[in-house]
Design an enzyme around this catalytic site. Sequence first.
Site, short mmCIF file in Angstrom:
data_model
loop_
_atom_site.label_atom_id
_atom_site.label_comp_id
_atom_site.label_asym_id
_atom_site.label_seq_id
_atom_site.Cartn_x
_atom_site.Cartn_y
_atom_site.Cartn_z
N ASP A 18 0.71 4.76 3.66
CA ASP A 18 2.08 5.11 3.24
C ASP A 18 3.03 5.04 4.44
O ASP A 18 2.64 5.33 5.58
CB ASP A 18 2.06 6.54 2.65
CG ASP A 18 3.32 6.82 1.84
OD1 ASP A 18 4.09 5.88 1.56
OD2 ASP A 18 3.53 8.00 1.49
N GLY A 21 8.07 1.52 4.04
CA GLY A 21 9.51 1.46 3.77
C GLY A 21 10.29 2.21 4.83
O GLY A 21 11.31 1.72 5.36
N ARG A 31 12.74 -3.56 3.38
CA ARG A 31 11.44 -2.95 3.08
C ARG A 31 10.30 -3.96 3.20
O ARG A 31 9.19 -3.63 3.62
CB ARG A 31 11.45 -2.36 1.65
CG ARG A 31 12.30 -1.12 1.52
CD ARG A 31 12.29 -0.61 0.09
NE ARG A 31 10.97 -0.16 -0.33
CZ ARG A 31 10.44 1.03 -0.03
NH1 ARG A 31 11.12 1.88 0.71
NH2 ARG A 31 9.25 1.35 -0.44
N HIS A 35 6.38 -3.86 4.74
CA HIS A 35 5.11 -4.22 4.10
C HIS A 35 4.37 -5.28 4.92
O HIS A 35 3.15 -5.25 5.02
CB HIS A 35 5.34 -4.70 2.67
CG HIS A 35 5.84 -3.61 1.76
ND1 HIS A 35 5.28 -2.35 1.72
CD2 HIS A 35 6.86 -3.57 0.85
CE1 HIS A 35 5.91 -1.60 0.84
NE2 HIS A 35 6.89 -2.32 0.31
N GLU A 65 1.03 3.01 -10.56
CA GLU A 65 2.43 3.46 -10.66
C GLU A 65 3.39 2.55 -9.88
O GLU A 65 4.59 2.55 -10.15
CB GLU A 65 2.56 4.89 -10.14
CG GLU A 65 1.88 5.95 -11.01
CD GLU A 65 0.34 5.96 -10.91
OE1 GLU A 65 -0.20 5.56 -9.85
OE2 GLU A 65 -0.31 6.33 -11.90
N ARG A 69 8.18 0.06 -9.34
CA ARG A 69 9.16 -0.19 -8.27
C ARG A 69 10.10 -1.31 -8.70
O ARG A 69 9.79 -2.06 -9.63
CB ARG A 69 8.42 -0.59 -6.99
CG ARG A 69 7.67 0.60 -6.42
CD ARG A 69 7.30 0.39 -4.99
NE ARG A 69 6.72 1.63 -4.48
CZ ARG A 69 6.52 1.90 -3.21
NH1 ARG A 69 6.82 1.02 -2.28
NH2 ARG A 69 6.01 3.06 -2.84
N LEU A 129 -19.17 -4.78 6.67
CA LEU A 129 -18.23 -3.83 6.06
C LEU A 129 -17.97 -4.17 4.58
O LEU A 129 -17.64 -5.32 4.26
CB LEU A 129 -16.90 -3.88 6.83
CG LEU A 129 -15.76 -3.02 6.26
CD1 LEU A 129 -16.03 -1.54 6.49
CD2 LEU A 129 -14.42 -3.41 6.89
N ARG A 186 -4.36 9.74 4.89
CA ARG A 186 -3.06 9.35 4.33
C ARG A 186 -2.03 9.39 5.44
O ARG A 186 -1.84 10.43 6.08
CB ARG A 186 -2.62 10.27 3.21
CG ARG A 186 -1.28 9.78 2.61
CD ARG A 186 -0.77 10.59 1.46
NE ARG A 186 0.42 9.95 0.93
CZ ARG A 186 0.73 9.84 -0.34
NH1 ARG A 186 -0.03 10.38 -1.25
NH2 ARG A 186 1.85 9.24 -0.72
#
Length: 248
Positions: A18, A21, A31, A35, A65, A69, A129, A186
Site C-alpha cells: 500500500d 498513490g 498515480r 504504481h 474491491e 477505482r 520461491l 502491510r
Amino acid sequence: MVKTETAALPRHIAIIMDGNGRWAKRRLLPRQAGHRAGLTAARRIIESCVRLHISALTLFAFSSENWQRPQWEVGNLMGLLMKALEDEVRELHANNVRLRFIGALDAFSPDLRHGMHRAAELTALNAGLALNIAASYGGRWDIVQAAHKLAAAAVSGHIRPDEIDEVCLSQALVLPELPDPDLFIRTGGEQRISNFLLWNLAYTELYFTDSLWPDFDEPALQTALDWYAVRQRRFGRTPEQVKEEAGA
Ligand code: FPP
C-alpha cells in the site's frame, strides 16, 4: 495441525503493497508513476526473498474491491500487470520461481488471462520461491469458492456434510499446499487486513509499517524479519508451555 515453534525466518510472507498513490502525490507525479515504482519495489522484494530462500511470497496486487477505482486507474494497473508478465516472467523462471495468480481471474481480459496461464505453466515445475500474485482476489471470495467446491462434492456424494472440517476447507482454498503465512506485512500506515487471505492469516504475525510501498527495500524487509524473529508464536498455548517445548 496447529504446532508451536520459535520464530526464525518465515516460510511464507504475505504483503499488502500500500502507498503507491501517496508516494506519487508527494512527488507531484501521477498515480500511475507510483504504481510503476511499486512494481520496481515488488521486483526488489522478490529478489530478496529468492536470496533469503524464503519458500513462499504472496503479494496483493489487485483486490476484488480495486475494480471500483476510476476506470483510467484500473486500465493503468491492467497495463502494468501485462507489462510485468511480458518483462519479468523469463527472469523469474531463470531464478527457479514458481509463479501463480490467485483470484477471480475470469474478470481479466483474455490477453491477461492467457499471459497469467502461460506464466504459471512455464514455471509450474520450479522448486524455488513460490510466488503468488493475488489479483482480483478477496479473502471472502476465496472462502466462498471453497464452499462452492465442497457443496458440489457433497451433492455428488464424494463427501458427507459432517466430514467437512478445517482441513478440507483449507484444501479447497486457492493456496491448498502452502503453509499459512507466518508473516504479514502491510506498508502505507493503515492497520487492517482489507479482505486479504482471511482464512490463512488466523495465526500470522501482523507487521505494519508507515513506509510507502515504493520505498520498501531490502533493509526495510530485514527490519520486518528481525521483528518477526523475536515474536513468540504461541498458537493458543501459554508462554510457559512454549518455553518448555522449546527447551525440550
Ligand atoms: C495500493 O496502493 C496498491 C495497489 C492497489 C496496486 C499494487 C500494484 C503494484 C505494486 C504494482 C504491480 C505489482 C505486481 C507484483 C504485478 P494505493 O494506490 O492504494 O496507494 P495509496 O493508498 O497511497 O493511494
